[in-house]
Design a protein around this motif. Structure first.
Motif, PDB file in Angstrom:
ATOM      1  N   VAL A  38       0.844  -1.198   0.000  1.00  0.00           N
ATOM      2  CA  VAL A  38       0.000   0.000   0.000  1.00  0.00           C
ATOM      3  C   VAL A  38       0.877   1.245   0.000  1.00  0.00           C
ATOM      4  N   GLU A  39       1.975   1.192   0.729  1.00  0.00           N
ATOM      5  CA  GLU A  39       2.865   2.352   0.858  1.00  0.00           C
ATOM      6  C   GLU A  39       3.719   2.595  -0.395  1.00  0.00           C
ATOM      7  N   ILE A  40       4.321   1.534  -0.947  1.00  0.00           N
ATOM      8  CA  ILE A  40       5.286   1.744  -2.049  1.00  0.00           C
ATOM      9  C   ILE A  40       4.886   1.078  -3.356  1.00  0.00           C
ATOM     10  N   GLY A  41       3.768   0.386  -3.385  1.00  0.00           N
ATOM     11  CA  GLY A  41       3.274  -0.224  -4.626  1.00  0.00           C
ATOM     12  C   GLY A  41       4.171  -1.341  -5.136  1.00  0.00           C
ATOM     13  N   ASP A  42       4.243  -1.446  -6.447  1.00  0.00           N
ATOM     14  CA  ASP A  42       4.973  -2.549  -7.090  1.00  0.00           C
ATOM     15  C   ASP A  42       6.483  -2.464  -6.904  1.00  0.00           C
ATOM     16  N   THR A  43       6.975  -1.368  -6.362  1.00  0.00           N
ATOM     17  CA  THR A  43       8.399  -1.253  -6.019  1.00  0.00           C
ATOM     18  C   THR A  43       8.781  -2.335  -5.010  1.00  0.00           C
ATOM     19  N   LEU A  44       7.794  -2.831  -4.298  1.00  0.00           N
ATOM     20  CA  LEU A  44       8.024  -3.889  -3.313  1.00  0.00           C
ATOM     21  C   LEU A  44       8.522  -5.180  -3.955  1.00  0.00           C
ATOM     22  N   PHE A  45       8.073  -5.498  -5.168  1.00  0.00           N
ATOM     23  CA  PHE A  45       8.346  -6.805  -5.758  1.00  0.00           C
ATOM     24  C   PHE A  45       9.838  -7.100  -5.955  1.00  0.00           C
ATOM     25  N   PRO A  46      10.631  -6.196  -6.530  1.00  0.00           N
ATOM     26  CA  PRO A  46      12.067  -6.504  -6.639  1.00  0.00           C
ATOM     27  C   PRO A  46      12.752  -6.581  -5.269  1.00  0.00           C
ATOM     28  N   MET A  47      12.266  -5.788  -4.329  1.00  0.00           N
ATOM     29  CA  MET A  47      12.822  -5.856  -2.968  1.00  0.00           C
ATOM     30  C   MET A  47      12.550  -7.234  -2.370  1.00  0.00           C
ATOM     31  N   LEU A  48      11.357  -7.732  -2.594  1.00  0.00           N
ATOM     32  CA  LEU A  48      10.960  -9.039  -2.075  1.00  0.00           C
ATOM     33  C   LEU A  48      11.801 -10.148  -2.686  1.00  0.00           C
ATOM     34  N   ARG A  56      16.702 -12.434   3.788  1.00  0.00           N
ATOM     35  CA  ARG A  56      16.291 -11.280   4.583  1.00  0.00           C
ATOM     36  C   ARG A  56      14.769 -11.168   4.550  1.00  0.00           C
ATOM     37  N   ARG A  57      14.222 -10.176   5.274  1.00  0.00           N
ATOM     38  CA  ARG A  57      12.783  -9.959   5.322  1.00  0.00           C
ATOM     39  C   ARG A  57      12.475  -8.484   5.127  1.00  0.00           C
ATOM     40  N   ILE A  58      11.302  -8.219   4.607  1.00  0.00           N
ATOM     41  CA  ILE A  58      10.786  -6.858   4.522  1.00  0.00           C
ATOM     42  C   ILE A  58      10.267  -6.499   5.913  1.00  0.00           C
ATOM     43  N   ARG A  59      10.606  -5.318   6.372  1.00  0.00           N
ATOM     44  CA  ARG A  59      10.131  -4.818   7.671  1.00  0.00           C
ATOM     45  C   ARG A  59       9.583  -3.405   7.500  1.00  0.00           C
ATOM     46  N   LEU A  60       8.705  -3.038   8.392  1.00  0.00           N
ATOM     47  CA  LEU A  60       8.203  -1.671   8.448  1.00  0.00           C
ATOM     48  C   LEU A  60       8.929  -0.982   9.588  1.00  0.00           C
ATOM     49  N   LYS A  61       9.599   0.104   9.276  1.00  0.00           N
ATOM     50  CA  LYS A  61      10.355   0.833  10.286  1.00  0.00           C
ATOM     51  C   LYS A  61       9.587   2.116  10.610  1.00  0.00           C
ATOM     52  N   TYR A  62       9.074   2.178  11.827  1.00  0.00           N
ATOM     53  CA  TYR A  62       8.249   3.300  12.257  1.00  0.00           C
ATOM     54  C   TYR A  62       9.080   4.414  12.868  1.00  0.00           C
ATOM     55  N   ASP A  63       8.542   5.616  12.827  1.00  0.00           N
ATOM     56  CA  ASP A  63       9.132   6.768  13.491  1.00  0.00           C
ATOM     57  C   ASP A  63       8.989   6.531  14.997  1.00  0.00           C
ATOM     58  N   ASP A  64      10.073   6.140  15.669  1.00  0.00           N
ATOM     59  CA  ASP A  64      10.015   5.714  17.067  1.00  0.00           C
ATOM     60  C   ASP A  64       9.351   6.697  18.025  1.00  0.00           C
TER      61      ASP A  64
END
Length: 81
Positions: A38-48, A56-64
């Motif tokens: 939802v955040e980055i769209g199809d840009t996720l696919f090559p990262m995945l 490795r894994r995809i993670r969501l890094k929040y503003d602490d």
């Protein structure tokens, strides 16, 4: 008994479907991937694909500081870890 699926040769879109729709996949990771898409769209696919190759894994890094105060719509970055 479910069979092990070799995800190492899947394309990004197939990996996304596997992790978000498969009963065999980790549901928490599937939810992370849905939010990332939802955040980055199809840009996720090559990262995945890269994460899958490198273990490795995809993670969501929040503003602490915001996350710790309980902000519900806290901004985040999609990262590979």
């Amino acid at each position: 008994m479910s069979e092990m699926i070799d995800t190492s040769r899947m394309k990004g879109e197939d990996l996304f479907r596997y992790y978000t729709l498969s009963d065999a996949a980790d549901r928490d990771y599937g939810q992370t991937l849905q939010a990332a898409h939802v955040e980055i769209g199809d840009t996720l696919f090559p990262m995945l694909e890269q994460c899958e190759r490198e273990g490795r894994r995809i993670r969501l890094k929040y503003d602490d500081p915001l996350w710790e105060t309980g902000v519900l719509d806290c901004p985040f970055k999609v990262v590979m870890e």
